[in-house]
Scaffold this motif. Structure first.
Motif, mmCIF file in Angstrom:
data_model
loop_
_atom_site.group_PDB
_atom_site.id
_atom_site.type_symbol
_atom_site.label_atom_id
_atom_site.label_comp_id
_atom_site.label_asym_id
_atom_site.label_seq_id
_atom_site.Cartn_x
_atom_site.Cartn_y
_atom_site.Cartn_z
ATOM 1 N N THR A 1 0.852 -1.192 0.000
ATOM 2 C CA THR A 1 0.000 0.000 0.000
ATOM 3 C C THR A 1 0.885 1.238 0.000
ATOM 4 O O THR A 1 1.824 1.326 0.800
ATOM 5 C CB THR A 1 -0.918 0.046 1.234
ATOM 6 N N THR A 2 0.610 2.166 -0.888
ATOM 7 C CA THR A 2 1.293 3.458 -0.858
ATOM 8 C C THR A 2 0.245 4.547 -0.651
ATOM 9 O O THR A 2 -0.862 4.469 -1.192
ATOM 10 C CB THR A 2 2.064 3.731 -2.158
ATOM 11 N N SER A 3 0.608 5.551 0.123
ATOM 12 C CA SER A 3 -0.362 6.594 0.445
ATOM 13 C C SER A 3 0.340 7.925 0.670
ATOM 14 O O SER A 3 1.548 7.974 0.949
ATOM 15 C CB SER A 3 -1.174 6.211 1.690
ATOM 16 N N ILE A 4 -0.418 8.997 0.553
ATOM 17 C CA ILE A 4 0.023 10.320 0.977
ATOM 18 C C ILE A 4 -0.734 10.662 2.251
ATOM 19 O O ILE A 4 -1.855 10.174 2.464
ATOM 20 C CB ILE A 4 -0.213 11.380 -0.114
ATOM 21 N N PHE A 5 -0.128 11.491 3.121
ATOM 22 C CA PHE A 5 -0.764 11.749 4.406
ATOM 23 C C PHE A 5 -0.365 13.110 4.931
ATOM 24 O O PHE A 5 0.609 13.722 4.478
ATOM 25 C CB PHE A 5 -0.381 10.663 5.421
ATOM 26 N N VAL A 6 -1.121 13.575 5.908
ATOM 27 C CA VAL A 6 -0.833 14.814 6.631
ATOM 28 C C VAL A 6 -0.795 14.502 8.117
ATOM 29 O O VAL A 6 -1.738 13.910 8.661
ATOM 30 C CB VAL A 6 -1.884 15.904 6.338
ATOM 31 N N ASP A 7 0.305 14.879 8.771
ATOM 32 C CA ASP A 7 0.464 14.737 10.219
ATOM 33 C C ASP A 7 0.364 16.134 10.828
ATOM 34 O O ASP A 7 1.266 16.949 10.673
ATOM 35 C CB ASP A 7 1.831 14.125 10.522
ATOM 36 N N PRO A 8 -0.727 16.445 11.530
ATOM 37 C CA PRO A 8 -0.924 17.825 12.011
ATOM 38 C C PRO A 8 -0.126 18.178 13.258
ATOM 39 O O PRO A 8 -0.043 19.356 13.617
ATOM 40 C CB PRO A 8 -2.425 17.872 12.303
ATOM 41 N N LEU A 9 0.449 17.191 13.939
ATOM 42 C CA LEU A 9 1.148 17.460 15.202
ATOM 43 C C LEU A 9 2.527 16.806 15.187
ATOM 44 O O LEU A 9 2.867 16.018 16.071
ATOM 45 C CB LEU A 9 0.336 16.953 16.392
ATOM 46 N N ALA A 10 3.331 17.162 14.204
ATOM 47 C CA ALA A 10 4.679 16.604 14.107
ATOM 48 C C ALA A 10 5.661 17.471 14.885
ATOM 49 O O ALA A 10 5.453 18.670 15.077
ATOM 50 C CB ALA A 10 5.107 16.510 12.640
ATOM 51 N N GLY A 11 6.757 16.860 15.320
ATOM 52 C CA GLY A 11 7.798 17.611 15.998
ATOM 53 C C GLY A 11 7.841 17.364 17.494
ATOM 54 O O GLY A 11 7.071 16.571 18.045
ATOM 55 N N PHE A 12 8.764 18.060 18.168
ATOM 56 C CA PHE A 12 8.991 17.909 19.606
ATOM 57 C C PHE A 12 8.713 19.254 20.282
ATOM 58 O O PHE A 12 9.626 19.975 20.667
ATOM 59 C CB PHE A 12 10.419 17.449 19.873
ATOM 60 N N ALA A 13 7.454 19.577 20.403
ATOM 61 C CA ALA A 13 7.064 20.884 20.936
ATOM 62 C C ALA A 13 7.343 20.981 22.428
ATOM 63 O O ALA A 13 7.215 19.995 23.169
ATOM 64 C CB ALA A 13 5.588 21.136 20.663
ATOM 65 N N VAL A 14 7.720 22.165 22.886
ATOM 66 C CA VAL A 14 7.888 22.423 24.307
ATOM 67 C C VAL A 14 7.761 23.930 24.542
ATOM 68 O O VAL A 14 8.178 24.737 23.708
ATOM 69 C CB VAL A 14 9.250 21.912 24.820
ATOM 70 N N ASP A 15 7.155 24.315 25.652
ATOM 71 C CA ASP A 15 7.123 25.713 26.067
ATOM 72 C C ASP A 15 8.406 26.021 26.829
ATOM 73 O O ASP A 15 8.792 25.273 27.746
ATOM 74 C CB ASP A 15 5.916 25.985 26.962
ATOM 75 N N GLY A 16 9.056 27.117 26.487
ATOM 76 C CA GLY A 16 10.292 27.474 27.164
ATOM 77 C C GLY A 16 10.129 27.562 28.665
ATOM 78 O O GLY A 16 11.018 27.160 29.428
ATOM 79 N N ALA A 17 8.985 28.060 29.111
ATOM 80 C CA ALA A 17 8.748 28.224 30.543
ATOM 81 C C ALA A 17 8.723 26.906 31.294
ATOM 82 O O ALA A 17 8.827 26.895 32.531
ATOM 83 C CB ALA A 17 7.437 28.976 30.762
ATOM 84 N N ASP A 18 8.579 25.775 30.587
ATOM 85 C CA ASP A 18 8.526 24.468 31.241
ATOM 86 C C ASP A 18 9.907 23.920 31.558
ATOM 87 O O ASP A 18 10.030 22.931 32.289
ATOM 88 C CB ASP A 18 7.779 23.459 30.367
ATOM 89 N N LEU A 19 10.964 24.524 31.018
ATOM 90 C CA LEU A 19 12.309 24.054 31.285
ATOM 91 C C LEU A 19 12.795 24.513 32.654
ATOM 92 O O LEU A 19 12.202 25.395 33.278
ATOM 93 C CB LEU A 19 13.278 24.530 30.193
ATOM 94 N N ALA A 20 13.885 23.920 33.117
ATOM 95 C CA ALA A 20 14.447 24.275 34.418
ATOM 96 C C ALA A 20 14.895 25.733 34.427
ATOM 97 O O ALA A 20 15.196 26.326 33.379
ATOM 98 C CB ALA A 20 15.626 23.355 34.739
#
Length: 246
Positions: free
Chosen positions: A74-93
């Motif tokens: 099977t071959t397909s095209i797709f959209v991933d709406p939430l890709a990546g490694f998101a983080v809020d800066g304020a959440d870091l140490a």
């Protein structure tokens, strides 16, 4: 959150493999740690969708269209709406928490799924592209039926990230260095990779309802872990969910 999405993919893969030609909707909950410095473990709700309409489909949170399909390929095209490694800066140490937020990105891609015929192993390969670079993945899994209700699905995978992708999520600019007292130098990340494994369990209560659980890990290469805002080279996750088929 990204790791939970990987777990959601594991759950979706399990139910898709076990319930092809059915429609399913459900909800899960995942818990993941973070590789960013000081960021706390978090739990996230996960929509579990398995919907097909002709060649269009929704698997988890991914929307796609099958370009070609036969008994093995099977071959397909797709959209991933939430890709990546998101983080809020304020959440870091403290001392790292004035970095800019890293956002999710919408990525579009091409995927190929193949039933090898060798020990019932199934494989897939995909490449997806977005505003902040590209990501590729190869994976393999096998379905083990313990009995007529319980099924186990072990899976392994490897992913690659372009330098633009890695640098957006794990690089540090000179401006960020100047705003954070614990960051001693800026960092430009090169292309990177990660590898991991998941184990998914599927238990059929009846023909309509299935319970699922998963656990897994993702280990990153030095291009990620050398970043001054990263403290761990491995992510771990667990999760569970339920789905109704109709």
């Amino acid at each position: 959150m990204k790791k939970i999405i990987l777990g959601l993919t594991a759950l979706t893969m399990a139910t898709t493999a076990l319930a092809e030609n059915k429609y399913g909707v459900g909800l899960g909950l995942g818990v993941s740690d973070s590789i960013y410095k000081g960021a706390d473990d978090r739990s996230y709700p996960m929509p579990l969708l398995d919907i097909n309409y002709g060649d269009f489909y929704v698997k988890g949170i991914t929307v796609g269209y099958n370009l070609y399909q036969n008994d093995t390929l099977t071959t397909s095209i797709f959209v991933d709406p939430l890709a990546g490694f998101a983080v809020d800066g304020a959440d870091l140490a403290r001392g790292y928490d004035n970095i800019d937020d890293r956002k999710f990105q919408t990525m579009a891609g091409l995927r190929m799924d193949y039933k090898t015929g060798l020990y019932d192993i199934r494989t897939s390969a995909s490449a997806q592209f977005g505003e902040h670079g590209a990501e590729g993945k190869i994976s393999a899994f096998r379905i083990y039926s313990v009995n007529d209700k319980l099924t186990l699905i072990p899976a392994i995978h490897m992913k690659g990230y372009t330098d633009d992708y890695t640098n957006y999520y794990f690089g540090v600019t000179s401006e960020e260095k100047n705003k954070n007292r614990n960051i001693k130098e800026e960092y430009t990340a090169d292309a990177a990779y990660s590898f991991g494994a998941t184990l998914t369990a599927d238990y059929k209560l009846n023909d309509k309802i299935a319970l699922m659980a998963f656990t897994g890990f993702e280990k990153f290469s030095s291009e990620v872990t050398d970043s001054p805002i990263v403290e761990d080279n491995t992510l771990f996750l667990v999760g569970a969910g339920a789905k109704y088929f109709f």
